[in-house]
Write an enzyme that holds these catalytic residues in place. Structure first.
Site, PDB file in Angstrom:
ATOM      1  N   HIS A 242       0.989  -0.938  -0.280  1.00 24.40           N
ATOM      2  CA  HIS A 242      -0.038  -0.044  -0.186  1.00 24.40           C
ATOM      3  C   HIS A 242       0.907   1.640  -0.190  1.00 24.40           C
ATOM      4  O   HIS A 242       1.319   1.675  -1.075  1.00 24.40           O
ATOM      5  CB  HIS A 242      -1.042   0.213   1.120  1.00 24.40           C
ATOM      6  CG  HIS A 242      -2.067   0.944   1.215  1.00 24.40           C
ATOM      7  ND1 HIS A 242      -3.015   0.711   2.205  1.00 24.40           N
ATOM      8  CD2 HIS A 242      -2.089   1.650   0.383  1.00 24.40           C
ATOM      9  CE1 HIS A 242      -4.187   2.317   2.095  1.00 24.40           C
ATOM     10  NE2 HIS A 242      -3.278   3.039   0.872  1.00 24.40           N
TER      11      HIS A 242
ATOM     12  N   GLU B 180       0.009   8.134  -3.454  1.00 19.42           N
ATOM     13  CA  GLU B 180       0.937   7.376  -1.891  1.00 19.42           C
ATOM     14  C   GLU B 180       1.341   8.608  -1.937  1.00 19.42           C
ATOM     15  O   GLU B 180       2.659   8.592  -0.752  1.00 19.42           O
ATOM     16  CB  GLU B 180       1.444   5.796  -1.801  1.00 19.42           C
ATOM     17  CG  GLU B 180       0.057   5.027  -2.167  1.00 19.42           C
ATOM     18  CD  GLU B 180      -0.051   5.274  -0.563  1.00 19.42           C
ATOM     19  OE1 GLU B 180       0.265   4.887   0.432  1.00 19.42           O
ATOM     20  OE2 GLU B 180      -1.737   4.911  -0.667  1.00 19.42           O
TER      21      GLU B 180
ATOM     22  N   HIS C 187       1.698  11.045   0.920  1.00 19.77           N
ATOM     23  CA  HIS C 187       2.648  11.045   2.469  1.00 19.77           C
ATOM     24  C   HIS C 187       3.670  10.954   1.803  1.00 19.77           C
ATOM     25  O   HIS C 187       4.215  11.395   2.521  1.00 19.77           O
ATOM     26  CB  HIS C 187       2.234   9.381   2.562  1.00 19.77           C
ATOM     27  CG  HIS C 187       1.007   8.348   2.679  1.00 19.77           C
ATOM     28  ND1 HIS C 187       0.676   9.140   3.800  1.00 19.77           N
ATOM     29  CD2 HIS C 187       0.188   8.102   2.030  1.00 19.77           C
ATOM     30  CE1 HIS C 187      -0.736   8.706   4.238  1.00 19.77           C
ATOM     31  NE2 HIS C 187      -1.035   7.823   2.599  1.00 19.77           N
TER      32      HIS C 187
END
Ligand code: NAG
Ligand code: NAG
Ligand code: NAG
Ligand code: NAG
Ligand code: NAG
Ligand code: NAG
Length: 427
Positions: free
Chosen positions: A99, A157, A161
């Site tokens: 992930h 992602e 992040h």
């Protein structure tokens, strides 16, 4: 002194560094550049200096956030087990998939999308620009978006992040150019994923995918804890939160995410699973009637019960049900009455035509006045109370999907082209 470092894995990679060209062995890409994907502006000796605090554990203000992750000092390497996604998007049957890598504020709260000016929309091109084609192949295998949009998922992602990792900011990278921060991020995520083979961790403790076996959730946590020394977060979805779906491994860092050290840490959030869980195989439909399911789980052992036997195809679609003779059709569902079977935990069925049994000559399901002895079926998944199994297998099959008034014979076992699961649903 430092708790468990990732040195076992680092050792594995340093052995790999003697390999000149990159190879994939057993799903692991052996690439020395994964070990240290770039250079930070920090003095690396600092990272092993016992007086330098771990992220989240400093008792004084750390001035240089290129060399100390803050405010995001707690990291999660997050993984999926996409059993409920189309097989093409779910990744290998014997591996969990990536992930991402998420920083949080050491208390579960976190920042996101920290630098709009550093967001990217061309990760594939950036990797190609740097000649990282094996990395790209690896990502298309192990960093899967469950709707098939891998590039968009990777961008999400990174943008959400990676832009919040203080030590990955451009001024913290030695020789920052052409968005090599993206390559560094991708490689760091992969390197952490590679030392966290969840499937193998579980398999080593006898926890393997099954449509019939359930596992104590505490055993799942214990299996992963015995691999890392620390408690992970494990999340479930599906009916009653009974299906393993996500694993989050926690870390604190010494130094930069680029060339510093990741140290395993305990979870900072609650897992979300039932006490008893399934590790459901990828690509096999679950017995859970989807979306429209509002009825409670049936308990088919009561003689007062009656219900229908719904048919699910291998894509997970609920297509028709079993008719009173035991055939499969899209016509009006027949009503079945379950009674207790002859062995503990098993059940028998009766339809308006008569008892239901598996014909021993041709392995077909049939119900009728000529059936002398009803067969025992198990609701092999006790907590679901509804997935039917015969002779230890919940696979049934048929030759064709019936339409209109066509009725297809149903065979026990998965030998015929249309593999099916049967779900008793109380009405
Ligand atoms: C740890 O360092 C960060 C970054 O300098 C700082 O914001 C935080 O207040 C420090 N924590 C403590 C307890 O001093
Ligand atoms: C990626 O996109 C950025 C703009 O967001 C551009 O400056 C850069 O040249 C692109 N890189 C590649 C390799 O295409
Ligand atoms: C994974 O398992 C599913 C269900 O058994 C199967 O359909 C699929 O072909 C398998 N994929 C691979 C790559 O073995
Ligand atoms: C079938 O379901 C009932 C009720 O949930 C349960 O008591 C029984 O143990 C189940 N049978 C099997 C074989 O799991
Ligand atoms: C299976 O055998 C029974 C008789 O034993 C027969 O009535 C039935 O039609 C057969 N089913 C198929 C699909 O061959
Ligand atoms: C039950 O399954 C076993 C193999 O798992 C097989 O040998 C046996 O013939 C099956 N029995 C029936 C009645 O289908």
């Amino acid at each position: 002194m430092l708790p468990v470092l990732l040195l076992s894995s680092l050792f594995a990679f340093s052995q790999a560094s003697t390999i000149t060209s990159r190879t994939t062995i057993d799903g692991i890409l052996l690439d020395p550049s994964l070990l240290i994907p770039g250079r930070s502006t920090c003095n690396i000796l600092n990272d092993i200096n016992p007086f330098v605090p771990l992220s989240c554990q400093n008792t004084t203000v750390q001035q240089n956030t290129c060399c100390f992750n803050a405010p995001g000092g707690h990291f999660l390497q997050t993984q999926f087990w996409d059993y409920d996604s189309p097989v093409d998007f779910a990744g290998p049957n014997n591996s969990w998939t990536i992930h991402g890598l998420w920083p949080n504020h050491c208390d579960g709260s976190f920042d996101q999308f920290c630098a709009p000016d550093r967001e990217v929309s061309n990760i594939t091109q950036i990797l190609q620009f740097f000649g990282e084609n094996e990395i790209l192949d690896y990502m298309h295998t192990f960093w899967k978006d469950n709707t098939g949009h891998d590039e968009t998922f990777w961008e999400h992602e990174f943008n959400k992040h990676a832009t919040c990792m203080s030590t990955l900011e451009p001024q913290c990278i030695e020789n920052f150019h052409d968005r090599n921060d993206v390559v560094i991020f991708v490689k760091r995520v992969i390197s952490l994923f590679q030392i966290l083979p969840t499937f193998k961790f579980l398999e080593a403790k006898g926890i393997v995918p099954s449509t019939t076996k359930t596992y104590a959730f505490s055993d799942v946590i214990a299996a992963l804890k015995s691999a890392t020394g620390k408690i992970p977060t494990v999340n479930c979805n599906g009916r009653n939160k009974q299906f393993l779906n996500e694993a989050w491994y926690h870390f604190e860092t010494k130094g930069s995410v680029i060339d510093g050290i990741f140290v395993h840490a305990d979870t900072d959030s609650d897992s979300s699973c039932a006490d008893t869980v399934f590790f459901w195989p990828k690509g096999v439909p679950t017995p859970t009637p989807t979306a429209t399911s509002t009825s409670s789980a049936p308990t088919p052992t009561s003689t007062e019960d009656k219900g229908t036997i719904q048919v699910f195809t291998s894509t997970g679609a609920n297509v028709g049900c079993i008719l009173s003779k035991g055939t499969w059709s899209q016509q009006t569902c027949a009503t079945f009455r379950p009674t207790l079977g002859s062995t503990s935990g098993s059940i028998k069925f009766t339809s308006s035509k008569g008892l239901c049994a598996v014909d021993p000559n041709n392995a077909t399901l049939s119900c009728g006045p000529d059936v002398g002895v009803a067969s025992d079926f198990t609701n092999s998944t006790a907590l679901m109370g509804s997935l039917l199994a015969f002779n230890g297998s919940s696979q049934f099959s048929s030759d064709v999907v019936p339409t209109g008034t066509v009725q297809s014979p149903v065979f026990v076992g998965g030998a015929h082209p249309q593999v099916l699961t049967l779900v008793y649903t109380r009405t």
